[in-house]
Write a protein that holds these residues in place. Structure first.
Motif, short mmCIF file in Angstrom:
data_model
loop_
_atom_site.label_atom_id
_atom_site.label_comp_id
_atom_site.label_asym_id
_atom_site.label_seq_id
_atom_site.Cartn_x
_atom_site.Cartn_y
_atom_site.Cartn_z
N THR A 1 11.69 30.72 -23.55
CA THR A 1 12.63 29.75 -22.96
C THR A 1 13.43 29.00 -24.02
N ALA A 2 12.76 28.46 -25.04
CA ALA A 2 13.46 27.67 -26.08
C ALA A 2 14.41 28.54 -26.88
N ALA A 3 13.97 29.76 -27.22
CA ALA A 3 14.83 30.65 -28.01
C ALA A 3 16.04 31.12 -27.21
N VAL A 4 15.87 31.36 -25.90
CA VAL A 4 16.99 31.78 -25.06
C VAL A 4 18.01 30.65 -24.94
N LEU A 5 17.54 29.40 -24.74
CA LEU A 5 18.47 28.27 -24.66
C LEU A 5 19.23 28.08 -25.97
N ALA A 6 18.55 28.29 -27.10
CA ALA A 6 19.22 28.18 -28.40
C ALA A 6 20.25 29.30 -28.58
N LEU A 7 19.94 30.51 -28.10
CA LEU A 7 20.88 31.63 -28.22
C LEU A 7 22.11 31.41 -27.35
#
Length: 117
Positions: A89-95
């Motif tokens: 979730t956190a990595a997708v939002l950052a991407l």
């Protein structure tokens, strides 16, 4: 029972003209085959159709997969060569944020659709 009669071996003489009166004929073509067609293969090599200059085409994208009760994944790509993936979730939002920022700072030349957006 008697055996069948044998067929005669002598064939009649041809009645086609010979000498100066003879006209050569063209070899027959197979039924339905266009003249000049290749026997095995294609007549011309197929190439992709060039894109008309006035049409739009995809230059980048963001693909997010977030099924219920599973880990979300995302992929961001651009024609300039940038291709990034993220899982969680956190990595997708950052991407997603990085992809939005890249759209404004991409080194590829500006296109009409990008300038209008």
């Amino acid at each position: 029972m008697t055996a069948p009669r044998p067929l005669p071996l002598n064939s009649p003489t041809p009645t086609t003209p010979t000498g100066e009166d003879a006209v050569p004929s063209a070899p027959p073509t197979a039924g339905g085959e266009p003249e000049g067609a290749a026997r095995k293969g294609v007549v011309v090599a197929l190439r992709p159709k060039p894109r008309p200059t006035g049409q739009r085409y995809q230059v980048g994208g963001l693909h997010v997969i977030a099924p219920p009760r599973r880990t979300p994944r995302a992929r961001s790509w651009c024609v300039c060569g940038r291709d990034r993936t993220a899982t969680g979730t956190a990595a997708v939002l950052a991407l997603v944020a990085e992809h939005t920022d890249h759209r404004t700072t991409c080194p590829r030349p500006a296109t009409e659709g990008r300038a209008a957006a």
